[in-house]
Design an enzyme around this catalytic site. Sequence first.
Site, PDB file in Angstrom:
ATOM      1  CD  GLU A 130       1.009  35.145  19.992  1.00 60.74           C
ATOM      2  OE1 GLU A 130       1.468  34.410  19.617  1.00 60.74           O
ATOM      3  OE2 GLU A 130      -0.364  35.406  20.310  1.00 60.74           O
ATOM      4  CG  ASN A 163     -13.624  16.362  24.092  1.00 57.00           C
ATOM      5  OD1 ASN A 163     -12.737  16.193  23.232  1.00 57.00           O
ATOM      6  ND2 ASN A 163     -13.361  17.255  25.062  1.00 57.00           N
ATOM      7  N   GLY A 164     -12.157  13.322  22.889  1.00 59.94           N
ATOM      8  CA  GLY A 164     -10.848  12.809  22.964  1.00 59.94           C
ATOM      9  C   GLY A 164     -10.597  11.831  21.635  1.00 59.94           C
ATOM     10  CE  LYS A 183      -3.321  35.228  18.114  1.00 56.63           C
ATOM     11  NZ  LYS A 183      -2.526  34.598  19.239  1.00 56.63           N
ATOM     12  NE  ARG A 239     -14.440  22.038  24.520  1.00 61.11           N
ATOM     13  CZ  ARG A 239     -13.422  22.059  25.642  1.00 61.11           C
ATOM     14  NH1 ARG A 239     -13.308  23.007  26.404  1.00 61.11           N
ATOM     15  NH2 ARG A 239     -12.946  21.091  25.694  1.00 61.11           N
ATOM     16  CD1 TRP A 247     -12.379  21.341  15.394  1.00 57.17           C
ATOM     17  CD2 TRP A 247     -11.016  19.553  15.530  1.00 57.17           C
ATOM     18  NE1 TRP A 247     -11.459  21.555  14.876  1.00 57.17           N
ATOM     19  CE2 TRP A 247     -10.332  20.849  14.884  1.00 57.17           C
ATOM     20  CE3 TRP A 247     -10.547  18.330  16.184  1.00 57.17           C
ATOM     21  CZ2 TRP A 247      -9.205  20.381  14.665  1.00 57.17           C
ATOM     22  CZ3 TRP A 247      -9.110  18.319  15.634  1.00 57.17           C
ATOM     23  CH2 TRP A 247      -8.560  19.405  14.861  1.00 57.17           C
ATOM     24  CE  LYS A 280      -9.001  29.984  24.172  1.00 52.52           C
ATOM     25  NZ  LYS A 280      -8.274  30.855  23.621  1.00 52.52           N
ATOM     26  CD  GLU A 311      -4.350  31.699  16.024  1.00 56.71           C
ATOM     27  OE1 GLU A 311      -4.849  30.469  16.361  1.00 56.71           O
ATOM     28  OE2 GLU A 311      -3.806  32.385  16.906  1.00 56.71           O
ATOM     29  CG  HIS A 359      21.421  33.477   6.513  1.00 51.09           C
ATOM     30  ND1 HIS A 359      22.539  33.357   6.141  1.00 51.09           N
ATOM     31  CD2 HIS A 359      21.540  34.395   7.448  1.00 51.09           C
ATOM     32  CE1 HIS A 359      23.530  34.198   6.730  1.00 51.09           C
ATOM     33  NE2 HIS A 359      22.660  34.641   7.776  1.00 51.09           N
ATOM     34  CB  CYS A 404     -15.265  17.464  21.135  1.00 47.78           C
ATOM     35  SG  CYS A 404     -14.783  16.555  19.716  1.00 47.78           S
TER      36      CYS A 404
HETATM   37  O1  M6R Z   1      -4.387  26.000  26.011  1.00 43.75           O
HETATM   38  P1  M6R Z   1      -2.983  26.202  25.513  1.00 43.75           P
HETATM   39  O2  M6R Z   1      -2.463  27.545  25.933  1.00 43.75           O
HETATM   40  O3  M6R Z   1      -2.250  25.106  26.064  1.00 43.75           O
HETATM   41  O4  M6R Z   1      -3.188  26.253  23.833  1.00 43.75           O
HETATM   42  C1  M6R Z   1      -2.093  26.404  23.164  1.00 43.75           C
HETATM   43  C2  M6R Z   1      -2.383  26.722  21.837  1.00 43.75           C
HETATM   44  O5  M6R Z   1      -2.987  25.491  21.014  1.00 43.75           O
HETATM   45  C3  M6R Z   1      -2.830  27.956  21.687  1.00 43.75           C
HETATM   46  O6  M6R Z   1      -2.041  28.905  22.099  1.00 43.75           O
HETATM   47  C4  M6R Z   1      -3.120  28.323  20.170  1.00 43.75           C
HETATM   48  O7  M6R Z   1      -1.840  28.494  19.377  1.00 43.75           O
HETATM   49  C5  M6R Z   1      -3.803  29.563  19.918  1.00 43.75           C
HETATM   50  N1  M6R Z   1      -5.045  29.372  19.102  1.00 43.75           N
HETATM   51  C6  M6R Z   1      -3.252  30.790  19.381  1.00 43.75           C
HETATM   52  O8  M6R Z   1      -4.189  31.843  19.117  1.00 43.75           O
END
Ligand code: M6R
Length: 609
Positions: free
Chosen positions: A482, A101-102, A486, A27, A75, A604, A489, A505, A2
């Site tokens: 990581e 927002n929230g 990537k 966002r 959102w 975001k 997502e 395993h 949001c």
């Molecule tokens: O703002 P933050 O670093 O706390 O966010 C944490 C995660 O939401 C963030 O790293 C998320 O996993 C990303 N989309 C990864 O690319």
Amino acid sequence: MCGIVGYIGKEQATPILLDGLKKLEYRGYDSAGIAVMNGGEINIVKAKGRLKVLCQMTDDGAAVKGACGIGHTRWATHGEPSETNAHPHCNDEKTIAAVHNGIIENYAELKAKLIRRGYTFYSQTDTEVATKLVDYYYKKYNDPLRAISEFALRVRGSYALAVMYCEYPETVFAIRKDSPMIIGTAKGGAFLASDVPAILKYTKSVYYVDNLEIVRLKSDGATFFNLDREEVEKVPVEITWDAEAAEKGGFEHFMLKEIHEQPKVIADTLNYAVKNGKIDFSEIGLENKFLKKLNGVIIVGCGSAYHAGVVMQYVIEDIARVPVRVELASEFRYRNPVASGELVIVISQSGETADSLAALREAKKKGLKTLAVVNVLGSSIAREADYVFYTKAGPEISVATTKAYTAQLIAGYLFAIKLAEVKKTVDAAVISALVTELKTLPEKVERLLADKEKIQKFAAETVDKNNVFFIGRGIDYAVGIEGSLKLKEISYIHSEAYAAGELKHGTISLIEKGTLVLGVLTQGALIEKTVSNLVETQSRGALIATVVTQGVRLPETGFERVFYVPETDSHFTASLAVIPLQLLAYYLSVLRGNDVDKPRNLAKSVTVE
Ligand code: M6R
């Protein structure tokens, strides 16, 4: 998650609101809307889907007149994405409109009470409840500030709420709790927003609204109040980056731009904490005598921030010989962890992630000291932690983080080296060599970026893969998780990251002809072991690709797809190995025609649980 924008001033509000909302698109959202005051009447326009629909409906803002307004990108949490559920919401008389927002946790209970008092609800949202609650108290006390403070006293949850009242046609009111909100003031106008990029074009003078602070915004500035409606003095902060930093700057996507910014981000983050060749934490406030006594570290974060923590764990334990545990913030906050005397490091790009903020509070409740590794200045986590290390990544717009993760790694290395220095677990000469090596990373990342076409070609070859496995040991495993996130997502390709030794395993049963298995091979003695695991998957039909440190001679394997990364100290290899993995995810996303910067279902900054 949001986005909120508000404006009151001399200009037409709608184009400013739409422009601000565009800057907050990163966002994540699925509907959008605006409410604009004109001649004492509120005009509301809402649309499901992308902002361009709202732009078309309003003739790019020209069709909705008025110099005071609020806008929102939603959102969906309560209720599907739809025009009805989109914000702003209003009372039946359309004399009050609000965006939020929230999450209002007790919305069902409040809604039932309001229904008993004669209110009707049209949407499934908690925001309509919030709006009608403000309306109820406004009608009761005929005081816009009082209505908002009564609202705050009754709701549980998180909110950034902006409200307009027809009887105050040149004012926007707002309040926040655990959801970000900033205020900007400029000559002839005042702004509110969820994040700085929305208003950077108009002003760099920004106030960070504190929890439970009420704001009254007029064209000549902002006034702040506590819940007792007493005025509060606040000092604005000058934003040091310019509007260009939040633009694409000639790149096709923010993500690609941000990948390319990493050499600078590494250098800037190093410059922040290394003075005259020595790590200097005086700005952060961490004193040597505190570090010397430290006998444990707990690292918490979510998503990529958690992954940066996993790398840090290996590095801190190896160099500083202090026990470290890394936990998902969403788990740490609820499991009543046993801890005493440890430093809790909370890693977060946004500084607003709900679970990370709650984990920080849980740590403080247990009497633990907290260090925030945060990118966004003045964010909630930064404000509530005992110490703050600001990563110097600049504004990160792409939902998939790249440069903020990289900056978090640098913060982690510096922390580990400083701890080792204070605890004297390694010689001064080694400390100095490690710091010198860190300074070579920007140039090494540049070299990797210059070679990005190789990854682009590989992406073209593997675009139809539906399953990808990342394997490695130690830091190579940490970087694999990581790389895998990537890929998931933004390319929407199913992927898993496994500690190479764990594969047999269970997971190896998923390997079949053509499955892509990507081995990360930068950790000296562990390389041969991971190679054996790769060979095992190759024998079962897997297509193998590897990310390998230059100069390493792999055993005879027949692996054809080998991507070299420059040599560095083994503690820092994640900073290099992650680059090809970021690029692979990026190019696969582009080739699959996905919305790289705004992947489906993601936001975001995850300000709800
Ligand atoms: O703002 P933050 O670093 O706390 O966010 C944490 C995660 O939401 C963030 O790293 C998320 O996993 C990303 N989309 C990864 O690319």
